[in-house]
Motif scaffolding. Structure first.
Motif, PDB file in Angstrom:
ATOM      1  N   LYS A 154     -19.441 -17.300 -19.432  1.00 21.42           N
ATOM      2  CA  LYS A 154     -18.815 -16.232 -18.654  1.00 21.42           C
ATOM      3  C   LYS A 154     -17.764 -15.573 -19.523  1.00 21.42           C
ATOM      4  N   ASP A 155     -17.773 -14.257 -19.542  1.00 18.89           N
ATOM      5  CA  ASP A 155     -16.828 -13.486 -20.347  1.00 18.89           C
ATOM      6  C   ASP A 155     -16.872 -13.910 -21.814  1.00 18.89           C
ATOM      7  N   GLY A 156     -18.068 -14.232 -22.295  1.00 19.68           N
ATOM      8  CA  GLY A 156     -18.254 -14.567 -23.704  1.00 19.68           C
ATOM      9  C   GLY A 156     -17.892 -15.981 -24.098  1.00 19.68           C
ATOM     10  N   GLY A 157     -17.429 -16.784 -23.162  1.00 17.58           N
ATOM     11  CA  GLY A 157     -17.024 -18.147 -23.488  1.00 17.58           C
ATOM     12  C   GLY A 157     -17.733 -19.178 -22.633  1.00 17.58           C
ATOM     13  N   PRO A 158     -17.802 -20.400 -23.126  1.00 17.81           N
ATOM     14  CA  PRO A 158     -18.483 -21.455 -22.369  1.00 17.81           C
ATOM     15  C   PRO A 158     -17.621 -21.965 -21.217  1.00 17.81           C
ATOM     16  N   VAL A 159     -18.290 -22.386 -20.168  1.00 15.25           N
ATOM     17  CA  VAL A 159     -17.616 -22.975 -19.008  1.00 15.25           C
ATOM     18  C   VAL A 159     -18.589 -23.964 -18.358  1.00 15.25           C
ATOM     19  N   ILE A 160     -18.051 -25.016 -17.783  1.00 17.44           N
ATOM     20  CA  ILE A 160     -18.860 -25.987 -17.057  1.00 17.44           C
ATOM     21  C   ILE A 160     -18.648 -25.736 -15.564  1.00 17.44           C
ATOM     22  N   VAL A 161     -19.698 -25.307 -14.865  1.00 19.60           N
ATOM     23  CA  VAL A 161     -19.606 -25.001 -13.434  1.00 19.60           C
ATOM     24  C   VAL A 161     -19.857 -26.275 -12.649  1.00 19.60           C
ATOM     25  N   ASN A 162     -18.855 -26.680 -11.889  1.00 16.68           N
ATOM     26  CA  ASN A 162     -18.932 -27.880 -11.078  1.00 16.68           C
ATOM     27  C   ASN A 162     -18.451 -27.524  -9.674  1.00 16.68           C
ATOM     28  N   MET A 163     -19.316 -27.659  -8.706  1.00 14.73           N
ATOM     29  CA  MET A 163     -18.989 -27.262  -7.335  1.00 14.73           C
ATOM     30  C   MET A 163     -18.030 -28.220  -6.636  1.00 14.73           C
ATOM     31  N   ASN A 164     -17.550 -29.233  -7.324  1.00 13.92           N
ATOM     32  CA  ASN A 164     -16.511 -30.102  -6.772  1.00 13.92           C
ATOM     33  C   ASN A 164     -15.122 -29.662  -7.220  1.00 13.92           C
ATOM     34  N   GLN A 165     -15.049 -28.614  -8.032  1.00 14.99           N
ATOM     35  CA  GLN A 165     -13.767 -28.127  -8.528  1.00 14.99           C
ATOM     36  C   GLN A 165     -13.308 -26.927  -7.706  1.00 14.99           C
ATOM     37  N   PRO A 166     -12.124 -27.001  -7.142  1.00 18.48           N
ATOM     38  CA  PRO A 166     -11.630 -25.923  -6.281  1.00 18.48           C
ATOM     39  C   PRO A 166     -11.604 -24.545  -6.935  1.00 18.48           C
ATOM     40  N   ARG A 167     -11.470 -24.453  -8.242  1.00 24.63           N
ATOM     41  CA  ARG A 167     -11.427 -23.113  -8.862  1.00 24.63           C
ATOM     42  C   ARG A 167     -12.730 -22.358  -8.653  1.00 24.63           C
ATOM     43  N   PHE A 168     -13.881 -23.042  -8.726  1.00 27.68           N
ATOM     44  CA  PHE A 168     -15.172 -22.386  -8.496  1.00 27.68           C
ATOM     45  C   PHE A 168     -15.375 -22.102  -7.017  1.00 27.68           C
ATOM     46  N   VAL A 169     -14.946 -23.018  -6.186  1.00 30.60           N
ATOM     47  CA  VAL A 169     -15.058 -22.863  -4.741  1.00 30.60           C
ATOM     48  C   VAL A 169     -14.244 -21.657  -4.284  1.00 30.60           C
ATOM     49  N   ALA A 170     -13.019 -21.540  -4.755  1.00 33.62           N
ATOM     50  CA  ALA A 170     -12.161 -20.408  -4.386  1.00 33.62           C
ATOM     51  C   ALA A 170     -12.754 -19.092  -4.884  1.00 33.62           C
ATOM     52  N   GLU A 171     -13.282 -19.085  -6.095  1.00 36.81           N
ATOM     53  CA  GLU A 171     -13.880 -17.870  -6.651  1.00 36.81           C
ATOM     54  C   GLU A 171     -15.079 -17.424  -5.810  1.00 36.81           C
ATOM     55  N   LEU A 172     -15.935 -18.357  -5.434  1.00 38.45           N
ATOM     56  CA  LEU A 172     -17.093 -18.022  -4.604  1.00 38.45           C
ATOM     57  C   LEU A 172     -16.677 -17.532  -3.223  1.00 38.45           C
ATOM     58  N   LEU A 173     -15.761 -18.225  -2.591  1.00 36.95           N
ATOM     59  CA  LEU A 173     -15.320 -17.824  -1.258  1.00 36.95           C
ATOM     60  C   LEU A 173     -14.649 -16.459  -1.285  1.00 36.95           C
ATOM     61  N   ARG A 174     -13.789 -16.220  -2.256  1.00 37.93           N
ATOM     62  CA  ARG A 174     -13.116 -14.926  -2.379  1.00 37.93           C
ATOM     63  C   ARG A 174     -14.149 -13.805  -2.532  1.00 37.93           C
ATOM     64  N   TYR A 175     -15.163 -14.031  -3.363  1.00 39.58           N
ATOM     65  CA  TYR A 175     -16.216 -13.038  -3.578  1.00 39.58           C
ATOM     66  C   TYR A 175     -16.990 -12.776  -2.278  1.00 39.58           C
ATOM     67  N   LEU A 176     -17.397 -13.835  -1.599  1.00 43.44           N
ATOM     68  CA  LEU A 176     -18.152 -13.666  -0.355  1.00 43.44           C
ATOM     69  C   LEU A 176     -17.341 -12.903   0.688  1.00 43.44           C
ATOM     70  N   LEU A 177     -16.079 -13.251   0.837  1.00 40.91           N
ATOM     71  CA  LEU A 177     -15.237 -12.583   1.825  1.00 40.91           C
ATOM     72  C   LEU A 177     -14.999 -11.125   1.477  1.00 40.91           C
ATOM     73  N   GLU A 178     -14.838 -10.842   0.201  1.00 37.12           N
ATOM     74  CA  GLU A 178     -14.520  -9.469  -0.213  1.00 37.12           C
ATOM     75  C   GLU A 178     -15.745  -8.562  -0.283  1.00 37.12           C
ATOM     76  N   TYR A 179     -16.872  -9.080  -0.783  1.00 34.59           N
ATOM     77  CA  TYR A 179     -18.018  -8.216  -1.053  1.00 34.59           C
ATOM     78  C   TYR A 179     -19.210  -8.412  -0.120  1.00 34.59           C
ATOM     79  N   ARG A 180     -19.290  -9.518   0.556  1.00 41.51           N
ATOM     80  CA  ARG A 180     -20.445  -9.767   1.408  1.00 41.51           C
ATOM     81  C   ARG A 180     -20.094  -9.782   2.891  1.00 41.51           C
ATOM     82  N   LEU A 181     -18.897 -10.153   3.207  1.00 44.21           N
ATOM     83  CA  LEU A 181     -18.514 -10.304   4.609  1.00 44.21           C
ATOM     84  C   LEU A 181     -17.422  -9.319   4.962  1.00 44.21           C
TER      85      LEU A 181
END
Length: 132
Positions: free
Chosen positions: A66-93
């Motif tokens: 992401k953004d040219g750099g490596p990242v490990i996506v783990n759905m147990n980490q709140p940073r990914f959870v918050a990013e997904l929820l923020r996106y869904l609330l802002e752009y889908r809901l």
């Protein structure tokens, strides 16, 4: 069984949990969000092409770029959870959304957020999705 955890996104409190089939790993993993008043529930399913029997890639961490750099996506980490929820609330809901909403392909939403995945299966490496 996973318990709900609390998370605050844009000043609003939600509960979330990430679960996967830890018996035979045949079902997609899923992330569940719910508002604390229980008027909104979002279920987001994940199925990675790198899925192997005995391994849940979003639980253990799936390598992405992401953004040219490596990242490990783990759905147990709140940073990914918050990013997904923020996106869904802002752009889908929207702030007044109610009911139970189901999204069958969480991987597509991660792509919309800019994540690109590769996975290894045996001795081969594959792109998780071809670009349009």
């Amino acid at each position: 069984m996973a318990l709900f955890r609390k998370i605050v996104v844009d000043g609003h409190e939600y509960e979330w949990k990430y679960t996967f089939d830890d018996y035979d790993w045949q079902e997609p993993s899923h992330l569940v969000f719910r508002s604390v008043d229980r008027k909104l529930k979002i279920i987001l399913y994940f199925r990675s092409p790198g899925w192997e029997i005995g391994k849940c890639p979003f639980n253990a961490g799936l390598t992405a770029v992401k953004d040219g750099g490596p990242v490990i996506v783990n759905m147990n980490q709140p940073r990914f959870v918050a990013e997904l929820l923020r996106y869904l609330l802002e752009y889908r809901l929207g702030p007044s959304s109610r009911g139970i909403l189901v999204y069958r392909d969480g991987l597509d939403i991660l792509h919309e957020l800019g994540y690109r995945f590769e996975y290894s299966l045996g001795s081969r490496t594959h792109a998780a999705r071809t670009e349009n």
